[in-house]
Design a protein around this motif. Structure first.
Motif, PDB file in Angstrom:
ATOM      1  N   THR A  55      10.742  40.735  46.555  1.00 15.58           N
ATOM      2  CA  THR A  55      11.724  40.227  47.515  1.00 15.58           C
ATOM      3  C   THR A  55      11.982  38.731  47.377  1.00 15.58           C
ATOM      4  OG1 THR A  55       9.952  39.997  49.152  1.00 15.58           O
ATOM      5  CG2 THR A  55      11.257  42.021  49.202  1.00 15.58           C
ATOM      6  N   ALA A  56      11.011  37.996  46.895  1.00 12.70           N
ATOM      7  CA  ALA A  56      11.180  36.552  46.719  1.00 12.70           C
ATOM      8  C   ALA A  56      11.360  36.183  45.244  1.00 12.70           C
ATOM      9  CB  ALA A  56       9.976  35.804  47.303  1.00 12.70           C
ATOM     10  N   GLY A  57      11.693  37.186  44.419  1.00  8.72           N
ATOM     11  CA  GLY A  57      11.906  36.929  42.998  1.00  8.72           C
ATOM     12  C   GLY A  57      10.637  36.702  42.215  1.00  8.72           C
ATOM     13  N   GLU A  58       9.517  37.270  42.688  1.00  9.95           N
ATOM     14  CA  GLU A  58       8.243  37.061  42.012  1.00  9.95           C
ATOM     15  C   GLU A  58       8.257  37.663  40.602  1.00  9.95           C
ATOM     16  OE1 GLU A  58       8.623  38.605  44.907  1.00  9.95           O
ATOM     17  OE2 GLU A  58       7.209  37.882  46.416  1.00  9.95           O
ATOM     18  N   ALA A  59       7.583  36.988  39.691  1.00  6.11           N
ATOM     19  CA  ALA A  59       7.420  37.486  38.324  1.00  6.11           C
ATOM     20  C   ALA A  59       5.973  37.283  37.908  1.00  6.11           C
ATOM     21  CB  ALA A  59       8.353  36.763  37.359  1.00  6.11           C
ATOM     22  N   LEU A  60       5.475  38.190  37.093  1.00  2.00           N
ATOM     23  CA  LEU A  60       4.120  38.039  36.564  1.00  2.00           C
ATOM     24  C   LEU A  60       4.096  36.873  35.588  1.00  2.00           C
ATOM     25  CD1 LEU A  60       3.272  41.803  35.914  1.00  2.00           C
ATOM     26  CD2 LEU A  60       2.403  40.366  37.771  1.00  2.00           C
ATOM     27  N   GLY A  61       2.946  36.248  35.436  1.00  2.00           N
ATOM     28  CA  GLY A  61       2.821  35.074  34.583  1.00  2.00           C
ATOM     29  C   GLY A  61       2.691  35.412  33.109  1.00  2.00           C
ATOM     30  N   PRO A  62       2.264  34.438  32.294  1.00  2.00           N
ATOM     31  CA  PRO A  62       2.231  34.619  30.843  1.00  2.00           C
ATOM     32  C   PRO A  62       0.974  35.310  30.305  1.00  2.00           C
ATOM     33  CG  PRO A  62       1.605  32.379  31.396  1.00  2.00           C
ATOM     34  CD  PRO A  62       1.989  33.052  32.696  1.00  2.00           C
ATOM     35  N   ARG A  63      -0.040  35.526  31.151  1.00  2.00           N
ATOM     36  CA  ARG A  63      -1.310  36.052  30.655  1.00  2.00           C
ATOM     37  C   ARG A  63      -1.152  37.500  30.180  1.00  2.00           C
ATOM     38  NH1 ARG A  63      -7.088  35.998  33.981  1.00  2.00           N
ATOM     39  NH2 ARG A  63      -8.332  37.085  32.390  1.00  2.00           N
ATOM     40  N   LEU A  64      -1.323  37.724  28.889  1.00  2.00           N
ATOM     41  CA  LEU A  64      -1.099  39.048  28.313  1.00  2.00           C
ATOM     42  C   LEU A  64      -2.086  40.081  28.836  1.00  2.00           C
ATOM     43  CD1 LEU A  64       0.776  40.460  26.304  1.00  2.00           C
ATOM     44  CD2 LEU A  64      -0.911  39.976  24.516  1.00  2.00           C
ATOM     45  N   GLY A  65      -3.297  39.663  29.140  1.00  2.00           N
ATOM     46  CA  GLY A  65      -4.303  40.594  29.642  1.00  2.00           C
ATOM     47  C   GLY A  65      -3.893  41.265  30.940  1.00  2.00           C
ATOM     48  N   VAL A  66      -3.114  40.570  31.768  1.00  2.00           N
ATOM     49  CA  VAL A  66      -2.643  41.159  33.025  1.00  2.00           C
ATOM     50  C   VAL A  66      -1.746  42.354  32.744  1.00  2.00           C
ATOM     51  CG1 VAL A  66      -1.163  40.768  35.040  1.00  2.00           C
ATOM     52  CG2 VAL A  66      -2.871  39.057  34.379  1.00  2.00           C
ATOM     53  N   TYR A  67      -0.888  42.225  31.744  1.00  2.00           N
ATOM     54  CA  TYR A  67       0.012  43.326  31.392  1.00  2.00           C
ATOM     55  C   TYR A  67      -0.765  44.495  30.785  1.00  2.00           C
ATOM     56  CZ  TYR A  67       3.490  39.725  32.150  1.00  2.00           C
ATOM     57  OH  TYR A  67       4.250  38.736  32.709  1.00  2.00           O
ATOM     58  N   GLU A  68      -1.723  44.176  29.955  1.00  2.00           N
ATOM     59  CA  GLU A  68      -2.542  45.236  29.357  1.00  2.00           C
ATOM     60  C   GLU A  68      -3.313  45.986  30.441  1.00  2.00           C
ATOM     61  OE1 GLU A  68      -3.371  42.971  25.079  1.00  2.00           O
ATOM     62  OE2 GLU A  68      -4.819  42.826  26.708  1.00  2.00           O
ATOM     63  N   PHE A  69      -3.818  45.244  31.415  1.00  2.00           N
ATOM     64  CA  PHE A  69      -4.565  45.846  32.517  1.00  2.00           C
ATOM     65  C   PHE A  69      -3.668  46.758  33.352  1.00  2.00           C
ATOM     66  CE2 PHE A  69      -5.623  45.254  37.112  1.00  2.00           C
ATOM     67  CZ  PHE A  69      -6.745  46.072  37.142  1.00  2.00           C
ATOM     68  N   LEU A  70      -2.494  46.264  33.733  1.00  2.00           N
ATOM     69  CA  LEU A  70      -1.598  47.052  34.575  1.00  2.00           C
ATOM     70  C   LEU A  70      -1.097  48.299  33.852  1.00  2.00           C
ATOM     71  CD1 LEU A  70       0.465  44.230  36.325  1.00  2.00           C
ATOM     72  CD2 LEU A  70      -1.195  45.778  37.392  1.00  2.00           C
ATOM     73  N   GLN A  71      -0.815  48.166  32.573  1.00  2.00           N
ATOM     74  CA  GLN A  71      -0.319  49.319  31.817  1.00  2.00           C
ATOM     75  C   GLN A  71      -1.353  50.419  31.689  1.00  2.00           C
ATOM     76  OE1 GLN A  71       3.255  47.905  28.912  1.00  2.00           O
ATOM     77  NE2 GLN A  71       1.197  47.844  28.087  1.00  2.00           N
ATOM     78  N   ALA A  72      -2.622  50.032  31.776  1.00  2.00           N
ATOM     79  CA  ALA A  72      -3.686  51.029  31.685  1.00  2.00           C
ATOM     80  C   ALA A  72      -3.826  51.828  32.978  1.00  2.00           C
ATOM     81  CB  ALA A  72      -5.009  50.356  31.335  1.00  2.00           C
ATOM     82  N   LEU A  73      -3.187  51.359  34.055  1.00  2.00           N
ATOM     83  CA  LEU A  73      -3.246  52.049  35.341  1.00  2.00           C
ATOM     84  C   LEU A  73      -2.008  52.919  35.527  1.00  2.00           C
ATOM     85  CD1 LEU A  73      -4.327  49.074  37.656  1.00  2.00           C
ATOM     86  CD2 LEU A  73      -5.802  50.866  36.717  1.00  2.00           C
ATOM     87  N   PRO A  74      -2.137  54.082  36.116  1.00  2.00           N
ATOM     88  CA  PRO A  74      -0.948  54.900  36.422  1.00  2.00           C
ATOM     89  C   PRO A  74      -0.139  54.249  37.526  1.00  2.00           C
ATOM     90  CG  PRO A  74      -2.913  55.898  37.368  1.00  2.00           C
ATOM     91  CD  PRO A  74      -3.390  54.747  36.529  1.00  2.00           C
ATOM     92  N   LEU A  75       1.156  54.258  37.395  1.00  2.00           N
ATOM     93  CA  LEU A  75       2.029  53.650  38.393  1.00  2.00           C
ATOM     94  C   LEU A  75       2.087  54.522  39.642  1.00  2.00           C
ATOM     95  CD1 LEU A  75       4.095  51.390  39.057  1.00  2.00           C
ATOM     96  CD2 LEU A  75       5.854  52.871  38.080  1.00  2.00           C
ATOM     97  N   GLY A  76       1.779  53.904  40.809  1.00  2.00           N
ATOM     98  CA  GLY A  76       1.903  54.614  42.067  1.00  2.00           C
ATOM     99  C   GLY A  76       0.795  55.600  42.373  1.00  2.00           C
ATOM    100  N   GLU A  77      -0.341  55.494  41.677  1.00  2.00           N
ATOM    101  CA  GLU A  77      -1.473  56.395  41.931  1.00  2.00           C
ATOM    102  C   GLU A  77      -2.729  55.576  42.218  1.00  2.00           C
ATOM    103  OE1 GLU A  77      -2.124  59.362  38.969  1.00  2.00           O
ATOM    104  OE2 GLU A  77       0.018  59.734  38.650  1.00  2.00           O
ATOM    105  N   TRP A  78      -3.501  56.019  43.218  1.00  2.00           N
ATOM    106  CA  TRP A  78      -4.744  55.330  43.550  1.00  2.00           C
ATOM    107  C   TRP A  78      -5.798  55.617  42.493  1.00  2.00           C
ATOM    108  CZ3 TRP A  78      -4.955  51.725  47.223  1.00  2.00           C
ATOM    109  CH2 TRP A  78      -3.983  51.741  48.232  1.00  2.00           C
ATOM    110  N   VAL A  79      -6.519  54.557  42.100  1.00  2.00           N
ATOM    111  CA  VAL A  79      -7.571  54.658  41.086  1.00  2.00           C
ATOM    112  C   VAL A  79      -8.849  54.039  41.646  1.00  2.00           C
ATOM    113  CG1 VAL A  79      -8.304  53.907  38.783  1.00  2.00           C
ATOM    114  CG2 VAL A  79      -5.913  54.566  39.183  1.00  2.00           C
ATOM    115  N   PRO A  80     -10.004  54.721  41.541  1.00  2.00           N
ATOM    116  CA  PRO A  80     -11.264  54.122  42.010  1.00  2.00           C
ATOM    117  C   PRO A  80     -11.580  52.850  41.223  1.00  2.00           C
ATOM    118  CG  PRO A  80     -11.509  56.484  41.678  1.00  2.00           C
ATOM    119  CD  PRO A  80     -10.188  56.113  41.069  1.00  2.00           C
ATOM    120  N   ILE A  81     -11.897  51.791  41.929  1.00  2.00           N
ATOM    121  CA  ILE A  81     -12.192  50.518  41.266  1.00  2.00           C
ATOM    122  C   ILE A  81     -13.457  50.625  40.423  1.00  2.00           C
ATOM    123  CG2 ILE A  81     -12.855  48.107  41.703  1.00  2.00           C
ATOM    124  CD1 ILE A  81     -10.950  48.098  44.046  1.00  2.00           C
TER     125      ILE A  81
END
Length: 212
Positions: free
Chosen positions: A44-70
């Motif tokens: 809503t405020a135009g947020e964007a993820l930063g440049p850290r590639l590991g963040v993208y790798e981490f998020l892609q490993a998670l299913p979108l919209g599904e709860w995962v045990p930490i």
């Protein structure tokens, strides 16, 4: 001479696209993209993820919209988790929910150079996570070499002559899974640029190189 909005539509085969001009690797680049409505609503405020590639790798490993045990996360993933913005995920009762995805569908990165070699080199230094198109003026006797170079490097090539654009080489559009994180990161950069520079769907007009 100018590259008209219709030319961008020609490149991607659709009129339902937006464009934004960016500075990448020290040069001007036009990104052709389609916004993702669900992600626009999330940011809503135009947020964007930063440049850290590991963040993208981490998020892609998670299913979108599904709860995962930490407790199922790896040690590396647990170290990255604090770097993920709270708007991009939700945490509750020892579980994690991924909310973020690519904010735009990136169709093409377009470069224009003084000649075909300059334009091609500008395109080649861009991220491999996005299709790339180099636009040049009349090729004359260098046509065969230019086409071979573009095809070899997986970059599209278009010739601008007499106000018309002719696509000589189609860009490579498939992105290996190993580069998916790079594609997402580039999509975030395009989204951030669109929020800061352009508020309209109308593609900008870009000056074409002088014809020789």
């Amino acid at each position: 001479m100018e590259i008209q909005p219709a030319h961008f539509h020609q490149f991607v085969g659709s009129t339902d696209v937006s464009t934004v001009e960016m500075n990448l690797r020290g040069g001007s680049v036009t990104a052709v993209y389609r916004p993702v409505e669900e992600q626009q609503a999330l940011r809503t405020a135009g947020e964007a993820l930063g440049p850290r590639l590991g963040v993208y790798e981490f998020l892609q490993a998670l299913p979108l919209g599904e709860w995962v045990p930490i407790n199922t996360l790896s040690d590396r993933e647990r170290r990255i988790l604090p770097a993920v913005p709270t708007w991009a995920r939700r945490r509750r009762s020892g579980q994690l929910l991924r909310l973020a995805d690519r904010p735009v569908r990136l169709g093409l990165l377009v470069t224009v150079g003084a000649d075909w070699l300059d334009s091609l080199e500008r395109a080649c230094v861009l991220s491999l996570g996005a299709p790339r198109m180099a636009v040049c003026s009349g090729l004359s006797g260098d046509r065969e070499r230019a086409v071979w170079e573009a095809d070899y490097r997986g970059v599209g090539l278009a010739e601008h002559r007499d106000g018309e654009l002719r696509v000589l080489v189609s860009p490579r559009t498939t992105v290996p899974e190993s580069l998916a994180s790079l594609r997402w990161r580039m999509a975030e950069r395009v989204f951030a640029a669109s929020q800061g520079k352009f508020k309209t769907q109308n593609p900008p007009r870009i000056a074409a190189p002088a014809e020789v």
